[in-house]
Design an enzyme around this catalytic site. Structure first.
Site, PDB file in Angstrom:
ATOM      1  N   ASN A  33      -8.463  -2.804  -2.323  1.00  0.00           N
ATOM      2  CA  ASN A  33      -9.839  -2.482  -1.943  1.00  0.00           C
ATOM      3  C   ASN A  33     -10.101  -0.978  -2.013  1.00  0.00           C
ATOM      4  O   ASN A  33     -11.249  -0.539  -2.084  1.00  0.00           O
ATOM      5  CB  ASN A  33     -10.197  -3.040  -0.571  1.00  0.00           C
ATOM      6  CG  ASN A  33      -9.331  -2.463   0.530  1.00  0.00           C
ATOM      7  OD1 ASN A  33      -8.113  -2.608   0.504  1.00  0.00           O
ATOM      8  ND2 ASN A  33      -9.947  -1.814   1.491  1.00  0.00           N
ATOM      9  N   HIS A  34      -9.023  -0.180  -2.021  1.00  0.00           N
ATOM     10  CA  HIS A  34      -9.219   1.262  -2.134  1.00  0.00           C
ATOM     11  C   HIS A  34      -9.274   1.749  -3.580  1.00  0.00           C
ATOM     12  O   HIS A  34      -9.388   2.944  -3.830  1.00  0.00           O
ATOM     13  CB  HIS A  34      -8.138   2.026  -1.347  1.00  0.00           C
ATOM     14  CG  HIS A  34      -8.485   2.194   0.093  1.00  0.00           C
ATOM     15  ND1 HIS A  34      -9.148   3.298   0.580  1.00  0.00           N
ATOM     16  CD2 HIS A  34      -8.305   1.378   1.157  1.00  0.00           C
ATOM     17  CE1 HIS A  34      -9.335   3.155   1.882  1.00  0.00           C
ATOM     18  NE2 HIS A  34      -8.836   1.999   2.268  1.00  0.00           N
TER      19      HIS A  34
ATOM     20  N   ASP B  65      -4.075  -0.277  -3.320  1.00  0.00           N
ATOM     21  CA  ASP B  65      -4.235   0.812  -2.344  1.00  0.00           C
ATOM     22  C   ASP B  65      -3.248   1.945  -2.608  1.00  0.00           C
ATOM     23  O   ASP B  65      -2.450   2.340  -1.738  1.00  0.00           O
ATOM     24  CB  ASP B  65      -4.105   0.288  -0.910  1.00  0.00           C
ATOM     25  CG  ASP B  65      -5.419  -0.319  -0.409  1.00  0.00           C
ATOM     26  OD1 ASP B  65      -5.537  -0.564   0.800  1.00  0.00           O
ATOM     27  OD2 ASP B  65      -6.329  -0.544  -1.243  1.00  0.00           O
TER      28      ASP B  65
ATOM     29  N   ASP C   5       0.829  -1.207   0.000  1.00  0.00           N
ATOM     30  CA  ASP C   5       0.000   0.000   0.000  1.00  0.00           C
ATOM     31  C   ASP C   5       0.865   1.260   0.000  1.00  0.00           C
ATOM     32  O   ASP C   5       1.848   1.335   0.726  1.00  0.00           O
ATOM     33  CB  ASP C   5      -0.860   0.063   1.274  1.00  0.00           C
ATOM     34  CG  ASP C   5      -1.796  -1.111   1.437  1.00  0.00           C
ATOM     35  OD1 ASP C   5      -2.857  -0.923   2.056  1.00  0.00           O
ATOM     36  OD2 ASP C   5      -1.450  -2.222   0.988  1.00  0.00           O
TER      37      ASP C   5
END
Lengths: 325, 511
Positions: B315-316, B283, B254
């Site tokens: 997921n972002h 992410d 991330d």
């Protein structure tokens, strides 16, 4: 004329501390607007809901407000409201109005903060009927004492003072009919950490020496010697805000110690992670559904670095040491 | 004024009287008000009676008269709203409900009425908000709860319908863009694509431009987005690459809009190139203050080295997360909503997993809620969408490892947590050695679990300016595929608050 620095270091530091009351109010305003808890008075201190806050911040404030209120209400019930409450460093807190609405008012509710903060709060009270009416309702005569840095009525009193000047504080409170014989609850939320350990010690000691039956609730940082705590201190320094009292925030033990060694009989402390887990879980589940939190670790770290510590002394044997979560 | 306030003035010596503190209505107009109120109340009663008799026309007539006498009475508006609902004048009903709430925002019936009006008008999302308010204030009201649940069902149903609608029905932003006719003003001295192409020089210039907190011209941003959408859409959902014996690849976790930390990674580990390949494991945006800079840089390198610079979806890289955690706000502030739409479409084409030398599988979240998922299943995922609430695509983006065997409900409330035995079975079934994933902040920047079969790598140091964690990246050599960890700490960045909300950094000490 002697040379005078326009802003001393302590002026800047004090000013930075004063603005923290806005931070708290703004965050609470946002959290209540999202439904985390109800507070109909915040809007009179902060009109606009403002920019969104991160979900972990909202949950953190929720835990703080619910946690402190739980202990506060328990004390009021234990003493059947035949007591006093003194909110030290109250800022724009709305507890008086909540207690009035819930019929849980102590005999007298005192708030103390820096004179400039108090002047602001008095201005809001004067100009917003929803704030002044409850005060007037509880007042027997039709005149209140209104000074630039103080408002006094039968059940509500707000005083401008410097908490580091304990004798000055004592004088002012007694001037407005503080009764050392009444069981008294003292409350400080993110206040002691902004003064040196010696200064906060004096304050806590004064409380123990003044009241024979009392409880002191302190909400502030804890476990500050780790990396997260370090980063927090650095971040705040960049805002000219120094946590002068961070030494007392090393651990739950150090938080308890500072009370036990200044004349308090009992002291308990829980970090907010624990408090969060012992709050009524149905409501916790409800607030967790309000906003999705993407990274639980953020909330965990936050909660582990704040605590509620409550100390008691109980000459009247009211069972104050039983007040707990 | 009147005699009343003269009394006030006499009282005011050293102390200010009560009457100065709260506004007291003038006795004169107070009396008039009382009279008007009485008559209005009588009219309301009359209207109510008509309502009971189901004579809604007359009910409306008399509510209206009552309102003429007393225009700030929420109840009158609310009652008239109900009468309008009965006569199917939904627009009027909505207007009255809204007026009732304008007069008294604490009048719960007003929310109820407005919700009903909105339901009738097919505005289910708006209705849901109001039902939520009612349920929140009246948690024991069964009718309110029932209505809320019904409305919620409808909203969800509609969302589901939209989600499963096929792609050709949905228009792409690309179709409505005319990039060619976008002109770059003379006073723009920032980087531009060379003949519409990303070059190394362009990338270097753009990174410097961003470092100075300047904005890339929207035409260039659109060019990058349109091109990278095309490149990504041609990739399978499971990308398979081979690293030769003498080659290596760097895997980053991330980055979350922490642009200056991304620059630091390139400083420490070298710029991407054909001999210095990278894989960024999702992410890229949200939470940090410089998501736009991060994503345009990553997309730029994807265009420059399509076979040596890899991006996986996190997921972002989804609408829900972007809306809440800053990316959407940042794009709208720096560019436009339309550009955010395009970002959203591009994110949908990001591959979901990458397999290296058929031995190491990389994905943002983790493994699956059920046994038996194969690499072939992953290849077949139709990924050009927002992730569903469950299933392999959801798990790839959301799941987390856990120390104990088996699976548990996820602490995140989405997907699951999977134990070492799950990892073991998956690797065996698919003839893999280990998985690399990200998704969770780790104090040391990485973590090795499940007997070295599940590795977490996280590359956003001092996450959210508060966690104090290190970042890390992994070197993987083609010769032995053994992960080599490199840690790094956060570098300073300009004090710009994240676009989603007031800077967490500021709130931190004030709680």
């Amino acid at each position: 004329m002697a040379a005078r620095r326009s802003f001393t270091d302590s002026d800047t530091a004090d000013e930075a501390v004063r603005t923290t009351c806005d931070d708290a109010t703004i965050c609470k305003r946002f959290a209540t607007s999202k439904g985390y808890w109800k507070d109909s008075c915040l809007q009179y201190f902060v009109r606009n809901v403002g920019e969104r806050k991160a979900p972990e911040i909202n949950r953190g404030y929720y835990a703080r407000v619910q946690g402190v209120n739980l202990l506060l209400d328990a004390f009021l019930k234990k003493t059947q409201c035949l007591c006093q409450v003194i909110n030290l460093g109250a800022g724009l807190d709305t507890t008086f109005w909540r207690l009035k609405e819930e019929n849980l008012l102590p005999r007298k509710f005192f708030e103390v903060d820096f004179p400039t903060v108090v002047a602001r709060k008095i201005h809001y009270i004067k100009t917003k009927p929803p704030l002044s009416k409850p005060i007037i309702d509880e007042h027997s005569s039709d005149t209140l004492l209104l000074e630039p840095h103080a408002l006094d009525s039968d059940r509500y009193c707000i005083i401008g003072a410097d908490l580091r000047d304990v004798s000055g504080l004592d004088e002012k409170l007694k001037k407005f009919q503080l009764d050392p014989e009444l069981p008294t609850l003292l409350l400080s939320e993110c206040v002691l950490v902004y003064m040196t350990p010696a200064q906060s010690s004096s304050l806590i000691r004064w409380a123990a020496e003044t009241f024979h039956t009392a409880m002191f609730i302190n909400y502030e940082q804890v476990n500050m010697s780790d990396r997260f705590g370090q980063v927090m201190v650095e971040n705040l320094q960049r805002r000219q805000c120094s946590l002068a009292g961070v030494e007392a925030c090393q651990s739950l033990d150090s938080q308890r110690e500072r009370f036990l060694k200044t004349g308090w009989e009992n002291a308990e402390a829980l970090d907010m992670m624990t408090v969060y887990s012992v709050l009524p879980q149905e409501d916790v589940a409800r607030i967790e559904r309000l906003e999705f939190l993407d990274e639980k670790e953020l909330l965990q770290q936050l909660l582990q670095h704040y605590c509620i510590c409550w100390a008691t002394k109980d000459k009247l044997s009211l069972g104050l040491s039983q007040v707990a979560f | 004024m009147g005699s009343h306030s003269k009394r006030c003035r006499r009282r005011r010596r050293r102390r200010i009287s009560l009457y100065d503190i709260c506004d007291h209505p003038d006795y004169g107009s107070e009396k008039k008000m009382a009279e008007a109120t009485n008559e209005a109340e009588l009219l309301k009663e009359k209207a109510n009676n008509f309502f009971k008799e189901k004579d809604y026309e007359n009910a409306i007539k008399y509510y209206t008269e009552a309102l003429e006498l007393n225009p700030s009475n929420a109840i009158y508006y609310s009652n008239r709203s109900l009468a309008y609902l009965r006569t199917e004048c939904y627009g009027y009903a909505l207007a009255d409900a809204t007026k009732a709430l304008e007069v008294d925002k604490n009048y719960i019936k007003g929310y109820y009425r407005r919700a009903t009006s909105n339901m009738a008008l097919g505005k289910f999302k708006a209705a849901l908000k109001d039902y939520e308010t009612v349920v929140r204030v009246r948690p024991n009201d069964k009718d309110a709860r029932m209505k809320y649940q019904e409305c919620n069902k409808i909203v969800k149903q509609k969302a589901f319908e939209r989600a499963i609608a096929s792609d050709d029905k949905k228009k792409s932003v690309v179709d409505s863009l005319d990039i060619e006719s976008m002109t770059i003003e003379d006073d723009y001295v920032g980087p531009k694509l060379e003949d519409g192409k990303v070059t190394l020089q362009f990338m270097k210039d753009m990174m410097d431009w961003f470092k100075d907190q300047k904005k890339l011209h929207r035409k260039c941003a659109y060019q990058i987005l349109v091109q990278v959408k095309d490149v990504l859409s041609k990739l399978p959902s499971l990308v398979e690459i081979t690293i030769k014996e003498t080659e290596k690849i760097t895997i980053c976790g991330d980055t979350h809009g922490q642009y200056y930390d991304l620059l630091n990674i390139f400083e420490l580990n070298g710029l991407p190139s054909e001999t210095n390949p990278y894989l960024f494991n999702g992410d890229f945006v949200d939470r940090g203050s410089f998501s736009v800079e991060v994503i345009l840089t990553l997309f730029g390198f994807k265009l420059l080295y399509p076979d040596h610079f890899h991006l996986l979806r996190g997921n972002h890289e989804t609408d829900n997360m972007n809306q809440m955690y800053g990316f959407e706000g940042e794009v709208k502030a720096k560019y436009t909503a339309q550009m955010f739409q395009l970002f959203s479409e591009v994110f949908q084409w990001l591959p979901l997993a990458q397999c290296i030398n058929s031995k190491v599988l990389v994905m943002h979240g983790g493994l699956f809620s059920e046994d038996g998922v194969t690499l072939e299943d992953l290849r077949k995922i139709d990924r050009n969408r927002q992730p569903p609430d469950s299933g392999p695509m959801c798990d790839l983006l959301w799941s987390d490892p856990q120390p104990q065997n088996g699976r548990s409900v996820s602490k995140r409330g989405v997907s699951c947590q999977f134990g070492p035995d799950v990892t073991q079975r998956f690797l065996e079934q698919n003839k893999l050695d280990y998985i690399v994933r990200s998704h969770e902040v780790k104090a040391q920047g990485y973590e090795v679990t499940h007997s070295e079969k599940c590795i977490t790598v996280f590359s956003a140091p001092n996450y959210c300016d508060q966690m104090g964690n290190k970042g890390a990246y992994i070197h993987l050599r083609g010769s032995d595929l053994k992960p080599e960890f490199h840690q790094f700490t956060a570098v300073p960045h300009p004090n710009v608050k994240p676009m989603a909300y007031a800077n967490t950094l500021m709130q931190l000490g004030m709680m």
